[in-house]
Scaffold this motif. Structure first.
Motif, PDB file in Angstrom:
ATOM      1  N   GLY A 141       0.053 -12.169 -11.710  1.00 42.11           N
ATOM      2  CA  GLY A 141       0.518 -11.335 -12.800  1.00 42.11           C
ATOM      3  C   GLY A 141       1.646 -10.385 -12.395  1.00 42.11           C
ATOM      4  O   GLY A 141       2.315 -10.658 -11.516  1.00 42.11           O
ATOM      5  N   ASP A 142       1.517  -9.042 -12.859  1.00 44.74           N
ATOM      6  CA  ASP A 142       2.579  -7.842 -12.660  1.00 44.74           C
ATOM      7  C   ASP A 142       2.249  -6.857 -11.313  1.00 44.74           C
ATOM      8  O   ASP A 142       2.918  -5.863 -11.727  1.00 44.74           O
ATOM      9  N   ARG A 143       1.342  -7.143 -10.822  1.00 48.29           N
ATOM     10  CA  ARG A 143       1.077  -6.438  -9.627  1.00 48.29           C
ATOM     11  C   ARG A 143       0.543  -7.368  -8.466  1.00 48.29           C
ATOM     12  O   ARG A 143       0.017  -8.652  -8.540  1.00 48.29           O
ATOM     13  N   PRO A 144       0.876  -7.111  -7.143  1.00 51.98           N
ATOM     14  CA  PRO A 144       0.680  -8.045  -6.054  1.00 51.98           C
ATOM     15  C   PRO A 144      -1.037  -7.866  -5.712  1.00 51.98           C
ATOM     16  O   PRO A 144      -1.676  -6.907  -6.244  1.00 51.98           O
ATOM     17  N   THR A 145      -1.453  -8.911  -5.233  1.00 48.19           N
ATOM     18  CA  THR A 145      -2.705  -9.065  -4.516  1.00 48.19           C
ATOM     19  C   THR A 145      -2.763  -9.423  -3.252  1.00 48.19           C
ATOM     20  O   THR A 145      -1.488  -9.764  -2.605  1.00 48.19           O
ATOM     21  N   ALA A 146      -3.598  -9.932  -2.563  1.00 44.97           N
ATOM     22  CA  ALA A 146      -3.666 -10.389  -1.153  1.00 44.97           C
ATOM     23  C   ALA A 146      -3.351 -11.903  -1.242  1.00 44.97           C
ATOM     24  O   ALA A 146      -2.632 -12.486  -0.243  1.00 44.97           O
TER      25      ALA A 146
ATOM     26  N   TRP B  99       7.730  -3.146  -5.942  1.00 45.62           N
ATOM     27  CA  TRP B  99       6.621  -2.770  -6.606  1.00 45.62           C
ATOM     28  C   TRP B  99       6.186  -1.290  -6.644  1.00 45.62           C
ATOM     29  O   TRP B  99       6.641  -0.708  -5.719  1.00 45.62           O
ATOM     30  N   ASP B 100       6.340  -0.736  -8.012  1.00 50.34           N
ATOM     31  CA  ASP B 100       6.171   0.644  -8.163  1.00 50.34           C
ATOM     32  C   ASP B 100       4.723   1.163  -8.453  1.00 50.34           C
ATOM     33  O   ASP B 100       4.468   2.343  -8.645  1.00 50.34           O
TER      34      ASP B 100
ATOM     35  N   PHE C 227      -6.138   3.110   0.148  1.00 52.96           N
ATOM     36  CA  PHE C 227      -4.970   3.275  -1.022  1.00 52.96           C
ATOM     37  C   PHE C 227      -5.720   2.529  -2.200  1.00 52.96           C
ATOM     38  O   PHE C 227      -5.151   1.570  -2.761  1.00 52.96           O
ATOM     39  N   PRO C 228      -6.701   3.180  -2.883  1.00 53.13           N
ATOM     40  CA  PRO C 228      -7.305   2.882  -4.109  1.00 53.13           C
ATOM     41  C   PRO C 228      -6.354   2.405  -5.243  1.00 53.13           C
ATOM     42  O   PRO C 228      -6.858   1.547  -5.864  1.00 53.13           O
ATOM     43  N   GLY C 229      -5.564   3.118  -5.557  1.00 57.16           N
ATOM     44  CA  GLY C 229      -4.590   2.739  -6.559  1.00 57.16           C
ATOM     45  C   GLY C 229      -3.778   1.649  -6.359  1.00 57.16           C
ATOM     46  O   GLY C 229      -3.357   0.915  -7.129  1.00 57.16           O
ATOM     47  N   ARG C 230      -3.853   1.151  -4.963  1.00 61.54           N
ATOM     48  CA  ARG C 230      -2.903  -0.260  -4.603  1.00 61.54           C
ATOM     49  C   ARG C 230      -3.845  -1.169  -3.850  1.00 61.54           C
ATOM     50  O   ARG C 230      -3.221  -1.740  -3.279  1.00 61.54           O
ATOM     51  N   TYR C 231      -4.965  -1.171  -4.421  1.00 66.29           N
ATOM     52  CA  TYR C 231      -5.873  -2.387  -3.640  1.00 66.29           C
ATOM     53  C   TYR C 231      -5.277  -3.751  -3.876  1.00 66.29           C
ATOM     54  O   TYR C 231      -4.261  -4.039  -4.713  1.00 66.29           O
TER      55      TYR C 231
ATOM     56  N   TYR D 260       0.754  -1.177  -0.001  1.00 65.48           N
ATOM     57  CA  TYR D 260       0.035  -0.068  -0.050  1.00 65.48           C
ATOM     58  C   TYR D 260       0.799   1.154  -0.020  1.00 65.48           C
ATOM     59  O   TYR D 260       0.321   2.279  -0.368  1.00 65.48           O
ATOM     60  N   GLY D 261       2.050   1.179   0.334  1.00 61.77           N
ATOM     61  CA  GLY D 261       3.001   2.193   0.639  1.00 61.77           C
ATOM     62  C   GLY D 261       2.420   2.990   1.808  1.00 61.77           C
ATOM     63  O   GLY D 261       2.823   4.109   1.990  1.00 61.77           O
ATOM     64  N   ALA D 262       1.866   2.464   2.925  1.00 61.81           N
ATOM     65  CA  ALA D 262       1.507   2.932   3.951  1.00 61.81           C
ATOM     66  C   ALA D 262       2.750   3.277   4.929  1.00 61.81           C
ATOM     67  O   ALA D 262       3.756   2.551   4.841  1.00 61.81           O
ATOM     68  N   ALA D 263       2.616   4.478   5.632  1.00 64.88           N
ATOM     69  CA  ALA D 263       3.550   4.595   6.704  1.00 64.88           C
ATOM     70  C   ALA D 263       3.152   3.841   7.905  1.00 64.88           C
ATOM     71  O   ALA D 263       1.757   4.147   8.494  1.00 64.88           O
ATOM     72  N   TYR D 264       4.042   2.892   8.380  1.00 66.00           N
ATOM     73  CA  TYR D 264       3.623   2.080   9.518  1.00 66.00           C
ATOM     74  C   TYR D 264       4.857   1.999  10.612  1.00 66.00           C
ATOM     75  O   TYR D 264       6.148   2.074   9.827  1.00 66.00           O
TER      76      TYR D 264
END
Length: 343
Positions: free
Chosen positions: A197-202, A243-244, A93-97, A42-46
């Motif tokens: 694919g080329d992006r992550p999921t759960a 991941w970008d 984080f809708p763009g990184r669901y 998500y790119g979240a600060a944690y």
């Protein structure tokens, strides 16, 4: 997801600042590392904070659970249960669901369920059925307290019995099953950046959680897999976190060869397990017996397994258009998982 309880003047936990999240758990916890992987995607600060004797009572009281992980949110909620947490974070984080919309979201949720509620027992087996793991892991969990470590190791063996991994046949077969999963992951990650694919999921989150907390750390599984699956280990240790934010997923219903392998495994394993659990709960039984890998195996009946299964059924019923729901229904019949996810 548990309803968060309001803070009070006695709160000893530091509230996250700004948009930061506090992740409370243990580095060797399957689901803690799952949620950590998601927060990275998500790119979240944690901040990763260990649940301890000092903060454990308050965490349990506020989140209403003894389980980990617990996420402390910027608005001062303390919430548990990784799948609903990730659904909440998808909206933030809708763009990184981690769960796509539509039919593909159902497929992702079903695959995640396999790793959450079935493969989790493999991590239990490899951790607690091998004595070489006991000293390292039980002492870590007990923060060095030797007496508590002995209790934890004993508890681990009880969990093995409760999850059906005590007989020699089951011990062998759960390892063989996970090796089939790793074979498929190795092949997939040599073709795509992630498992679907080329992006992550759960699915990537929970698969990474297992590798980082257990299989690529605990001595017994690590010596089996570390050199046998070089791409998967490289992905776990470095590549997955690169991941970008871009990339596409393989389309529904075919998805990837990795996904197809998992769905076939679920027909023979997860589905009879979940339906046996459902029947036992309906009959108010504490345990149930099903045939697994050629022998009768007893499992502890657990209410969460049924709640989790129902989440997927509700996703299909409530989150899809009529046409999309029909496509999912037809697909579930085609892959022989309709019994598990249509009622």
């Amino acid at each position: 997801m548990f309803i968060p309880k309001k803070n009070d003047e006695q709160n000893k936990l530091k509230q996250p600042e700004g948009e930061k999240y506090n992740l409370y758990g243990w580095e060797r916890s399957y689901f803690t590392r799952k949620l950590e992987a998601a927060l990275k995607f998500y790119g979240a600060a944690y901040e990763f904070l260990r649940k301890s004797k000092e903060n454990g009572h308050e965490i349990q009281q506020r989140a209403d659970t003894h389980q980990i992980p617990v996420l402390h949110t910027p608005e001062n909620w303390m919430i548990a249960d990784t799948t609903p947490i990730m659904m909440m974070l998808d909206r933030r984080f809708p763009g990184r669901y981690m769960f796509p919309e539509g039919e593909l979201g159902v497929l992702v949720h079903i695959l995640e369920e396999y790793f959450d509620e079935w493969i989790a027992r493999t991590s239990v087996h490899w951790r607690w059925n091998y004595k070489e793991n006991h000293e390292l892991l039980s002492l870590d969990a007990a923060s060095g307290d030797e007496e508590e470590a002995k209790q934890i190791a004993s508890w681990g063996l009880r969990v093995c019995r409760a999850t059906g991994v005590s007989s020699e046949i089951q011990k062998k077969e759960v390892e063989n099953e996970y090796k089939r999963v790793l074979d498929a992951a190795e092949a997939q990650l040599n073709k795509t950046a992630y498992l679907l694919g080329d992006r992550p999921t759960a699915v990537d989150c929970i698969f990474l959680g297992g590798l980082r907390a257990h299989f690529n750390y605990d001595p017994a599984p690590r010596k089996v897999i570390h050199h046998a699956y070089p791409k998967t280990i490289e992905w776990c240790e470095t590549l997955a976190d690169q991941w970008d934010g871009r990339g596409d997923l393989a389309e529904f219903p075919d998805s990837t060869p990795f996904a197809q392998l998992i769905l076939k495994e679920m027909v023979m394993t997860y589905q009879p397990f979940a339906l046996g659990n459902q029947k036992a709960l309906a009959n108010q039984q504490k345990a149930f017996v099903i045939d697994m890998y050629g022998e009768s195996v007893s499992y502890l009946a657990r209410s969460y397994i049924e709640r989790s299964r129902q989440m997927i059924i509700r996703r299909t019923q409530n989150n899809l258009t009529h046409e999309a729901r029909e496509r999912v229904h037809n697909w579930l019949h085609e892959i022989a998982l309709a019994n598990a996810f249509l009622s």
